[in-house]
Design a protein around this motif. Structure first.
Motif, PDB file in Angstrom:
ATOM      1  N   UNK A 134     -72.131  64.967 -83.603  1.00  0.00           N
ATOM      2  CA  UNK A 134     -73.588  64.943 -83.723  1.00  0.00           C
ATOM      3  C   UNK A 134     -74.238  65.061 -82.361  1.00  0.00           C
ATOM      4  N   UNK A 135     -73.660  64.403 -81.367  1.00  0.00           N
ATOM      5  CA  UNK A 135     -74.263  64.394 -80.024  1.00  0.00           C
ATOM      6  C   UNK A 135     -74.170  65.773 -79.378  1.00  0.00           C
ATOM      7  N   UNK A 136     -73.042  66.430 -79.521  1.00  0.00           N
ATOM      8  CA  UNK A 136     -72.900  67.795 -79.007  1.00  0.00           C
ATOM      9  C   UNK A 136     -73.976  68.710 -79.565  1.00  0.00           C
ATOM     10  N   UNK A 137     -74.147  68.627 -80.879  1.00  0.00           N
ATOM     11  CA  UNK A 137     -75.026  69.562 -81.571  1.00  0.00           C
ATOM     12  C   UNK A 137     -76.494  69.334 -81.253  1.00  0.00           C
ATOM     13  N   UNK A 138     -76.839  68.139 -80.754  1.00  0.00           N
ATOM     14  CA  UNK A 138     -78.256  67.808 -80.599  1.00  0.00           C
ATOM     15  C   UNK A 138     -78.656  67.431 -79.180  1.00  0.00           C
TER      16      UNK A 138
ATOM     17  N   UNK B 281     -56.779  57.319 -81.660  1.00  0.00           N
ATOM     18  CA  UNK B 281     -57.801  58.224 -82.178  1.00  0.00           C
ATOM     19  C   UNK B 281     -58.646  57.469 -83.190  1.00  0.00           C
ATOM     20  N   UNK B 282     -59.955  57.695 -83.149  1.00  0.00           N
ATOM     21  CA  UNK B 282     -60.871  57.109 -84.117  1.00  0.00           C
ATOM     22  C   UNK B 282     -61.691  58.233 -84.731  1.00  0.00           C
ATOM     23  N   UNK B 283     -62.098  58.062 -85.975  1.00  0.00           N
ATOM     24  CA  UNK B 283     -62.739  59.130 -86.740  1.00  0.00           C
ATOM     25  C   UNK B 283     -64.167  58.739 -87.104  1.00  0.00           C
TER      26      UNK B 283
ATOM     27  N   UNK C 238     -66.102  64.258 -86.612  1.00  0.00           N
ATOM     28  CA  UNK C 238     -65.389  64.446 -85.349  1.00  0.00           C
ATOM     29  C   UNK C 238     -64.476  63.243 -85.095  1.00  0.00           C
ATOM     30  N   UNK C 239     -63.575  63.386 -84.156  1.00  0.00           N
ATOM     31  CA  UNK C 239     -62.726  62.254 -83.753  1.00  0.00           C
ATOM     32  C   UNK C 239     -62.817  62.080 -82.247  1.00  0.00           C
ATOM     33  N   UNK C 240     -62.389  60.942 -81.782  1.00  0.00           N
ATOM     34  CA  UNK C 240     -62.467  60.654 -80.356  1.00  0.00           C
ATOM     35  C   UNK C 240     -61.319  59.743 -79.965  1.00  0.00           C
ATOM     36  N   UNK C 241     -61.145  59.571 -78.678  1.00  0.00           N
ATOM     37  CA  UNK C 241     -60.010  58.807 -78.167  1.00  0.00           C
ATOM     38  C   UNK C 241     -60.477  57.602 -77.366  1.00  0.00           C
ATOM     39  N   UNK C 242     -59.750  56.511 -77.508  1.00  0.00           N
ATOM     40  CA  UNK C 242     -59.992  55.350 -76.660  1.00  0.00           C
ATOM     41  C   UNK C 242     -58.647  54.753 -76.285  1.00  0.00           C
TER      42      UNK C 242
ATOM     43  N   UNK D  81     -56.887  68.419 -87.230  1.00  0.00           N
ATOM     44  CA  UNK D  81     -58.342  68.359 -87.315  1.00  0.00           C
ATOM     45  C   UNK D  81     -58.994  68.928 -86.057  1.00  0.00           C
ATOM     46  N   UNK D  82     -58.519  68.503 -84.891  1.00  0.00           N
ATOM     47  CA  UNK D  82     -59.126  68.938 -83.635  1.00  0.00           C
ATOM     48  C   UNK D  82     -58.436  70.165 -83.041  1.00  0.00           C
ATOM     49  N   UNK D  83     -57.392  70.657 -83.719  1.00  0.00           N
ATOM     50  CA  UNK D  83     -56.632  71.831 -83.268  1.00  0.00           C
ATOM     51  C   UNK D  83     -56.180  71.655 -81.808  1.00  0.00           C
ATOM     52  N   UNK D  84     -55.510  70.557 -81.584  1.00  0.00           N
ATOM     53  CA  UNK D  84     -55.026  70.255 -80.239  1.00  0.00           C
ATOM     54  C   UNK D  84     -53.605  69.718 -80.317  1.00  0.00           C
ATOM     55  N   UNK D  85     -52.903  69.845 -79.196  1.00  0.00           N
ATOM     56  CA  UNK D  85     -51.585  69.231 -79.052  1.00  0.00           C
ATOM     57  C   UNK D  85     -51.778  67.895 -78.345  1.00  0.00           C
ATOM     58  N   UNK D  86     -51.445  66.797 -79.021  1.00  0.00           N
ATOM     59  CA  UNK D  86     -51.677  65.455 -78.505  1.00  0.00           C
ATOM     60  C   UNK D  86     -50.348  64.790 -78.158  1.00  0.00           C
TER      61      UNK D  86
END
Length: 518
Positions: free
Chosen positions: A10-14, A251-253, A330-334, A476-481
């Motif tokens: 949401x933050x990216x888009x706005x 990862x958190x969603x 979206x997902x994010x990392x902590x 989901x994020x199309x990444x290698x983690x």
């Protein structure tokens, strides 16, 4: 605004036109900065502005663009209710230190409010009550412990029979004076103010090496710079460091949904007590309200199908709310610290005493980022901070962190040994569908292979460039983690987040050779 994942937050888009352009002057090799800060997220920008205002000459270096990492993917809760509850803090660190954390948290919230007022920032900031609610007998007991401990450390809290969300519960607590905001609309004006004050900001400026001495030589993709101090505000420090074994990546969603019923948007911050827990809040952006819900956390690289995490979260939200549509997900990392508190101060293992780090925020990054900024300002100006010892990255708390430290170290060791297990061979790619990825073995080498929607294959080495753990696909994020320490790479192998310093190595099918590209 780019972010470290395929899905748009949401933050990216706005954020829109508030994105600050790169401010790149010609390099000044003779200039020695007082402080170089690596990473232009919430911690880096807040700290840079605070130090520049205090008279320091600061360079802020960002490998991508501002808010590329977790700041662009947070759910942006500003609260006195912490992931490590106050009963645990008192048990592990004593009541005096737990009270110090509570005081630091309140000061951080006041600092955010002061910034918004001083710079007239339009970021949807609103003071809210936070609600924590129990749903069974065991949770009620935990809730009672939290109530007593929270009062001990001086945080305002009271029992409550009301909740802002339509989720059944048995008992609840209300924490007044918490808040929410639009994180990137908060950060970008601070970055602009930093530049106005003479601070230097450079994006697309990746730090590749640091030569340690009384005057640091900092090698970047935009040349060499010199500094008396350096702060890693990169969420986790790069390279190989003891802190990578004291911080576990998760990862958190999150989803931002529009509701059918305007009256259902909650007027506060709400949290259940499961592990992982669910959390809710409302944010109005440009006249549109969104219910933001989060949860389904898991260790990075430890879930085979991350798409299911979004499905479970959405299903949970639809159980309690009349959802009109899911607008963003979206997902994010902590990074979760082993003993429950962040690490803010001198970087462990450094050969000099002028390299600093802020990491291990858990799920409270919006608040602890400002705790870090205020702590660094005290350390640099007053030469000491009341919180310096408590947050010391070199601290050793055997009772508080030993069990978690052993568990995380065992997990990493197990993942390294799992490299011995043979993966499927290259011929298994015949059934690889567009948009899918797989780890395979070819000519004795493990490859990370992604098939683009166009049918093009992207092949890189499967070995993370941090300590050579095998990466795992995040569908989901199309990444290698990397499941060991949280490094993340795009499907082309580009490094997205550390602690790795280099991209995944390319693989040439014709020569059957791995080639480093950074």
């Amino acid at each position: 605004m780019k972010r470290d994942g395929h899905m748009e937050s949401l933050w990216q888009a706005t954020t829109g036109s508030r994105t600050t352009p790169s401010y790149n002057r010609e390099p000044q090799p003779a200039l020695t900065y007082d402080v170089v800060i690596v990473g232009a997220g919430m911690t880096g920008v807040t700290t840079a502005l605070l130090l520049q205002k205090k008279g320091f000459n600061v360079l802020l270096a960002e490998a991508q663009n501002a808010c590329f990492g977790t700041t662009g993917g947070t759910t942006a809760h500003l609260n006195t209710l912490m992931d490590t509850p106050y009963p645990t803090m008192i048990k592990n660190f004593g009541e005096a230190h737990a009270t110090g954390v509570a005081t630091a948290v309140r000061d951080a919230l006041l600092h955010i409010r002061a910034n918004i007022s001083e710079y007239n920032i339009d970021c949807g900031y609103n003071i809210e009550d936070a609600f924590l609610y129990a749903q069974d007998d065991q949770q009620e007991k935990e809730l009672e412990d939290i109530l007593l401990a929270t009062k001990k450390v001086g945080i305002e809290v009271e029992q409550s029979s009301d909740s802002p969300v339509p989720v059944p519960f048995t008992k609840g607590l209300r924490f007044p004076g918490n808040a929410r905001f639009h994180p990137t609309r908060y950060v970008m004006p601070l970055l602009e103010e930093f530049i106005k004050l003479g601070g230097e900001y450079r994006d697309n400026c990746r730090v590749t090496q640091v030569e340690e001495a009384a005057r640091l030589t900092i090698h970047t993709t935009q040349g060499e710079f010199f500094a008396h101090r350096l702060i890693y505000a990169t969420h986790i420090p790069p390279g190989v460091n003891l802190l990578h074994f004291r911080c576990a990546p998760y990862r958190s969603y999150a989803i931002a949904v529009e509701l059918e019923d305007e009256a259902q948007y909650p007027g506060g911050l709400a949290y259940d007590m499961y592990d992982p827990y669910h959390y809710f809040r409302t944010q109005e952006v440009d006249g549109q309200k969104y219910l933001i819900a989060g949860g389904e956390d898991h260790k990075t690289g430890h879930h085979e199908n991350t798409e299911t995490c979004f499905m479970l979260l959405e299903a949970y939200v639809r159980t309690h709310f009349a959802v009109k549509q899911v607008a963003y997900k979206w997902s994010s990392q902590y990074f979760e610290p082993t003993d429950g508190l962040p690490y803010i101060g001198l970087l462990p293992g450094a050969n000099s005493d002028n390299i600093y780090v802020a990491t291990g925020y858990g799920g409270n990054g919006m608040v602890y980022s400002h705790v870090a900024a205020l702590t660094f300002a005290e350390m640099f100006i007053d030469k000491q901070s009341n919180l310096e010892k408590l947050f010391d990255p070199n601290r050793v708390k055997p009772v508080a962190g030993f069990a978690s430290f052993v568990k995380e170290s065992a997990d990493v060791a197990g993942l390294l040994f799992s490299k011995l297990k043979p993966p499927p061979t290259l011929d298994t790619l015949a059934d690889l569908a567009p948009g899918e990825a797989r780890i395979v073995k070819y000519e004795g080498t493990k490859l990370a292979v992604y098939k683009h929607e166009s049918g093009e294959l992207f092949m890189t080495s499967a070995a993370c460039t941090h300590i050579q753990c095998d990466v795992a696909w995040n569908s989901a994020e199309k990444s290698w983690d990397c499941p060991c320490h949280g490094s993340r790479f795009s499907y082309t192998g580009e490094m997205l987040t550390g602690p790795a310093r280099k991209d995944l190595s390319d693989y040439d099918m014709q020569s059957a050779k791995i080639t480093s590209k950074s």
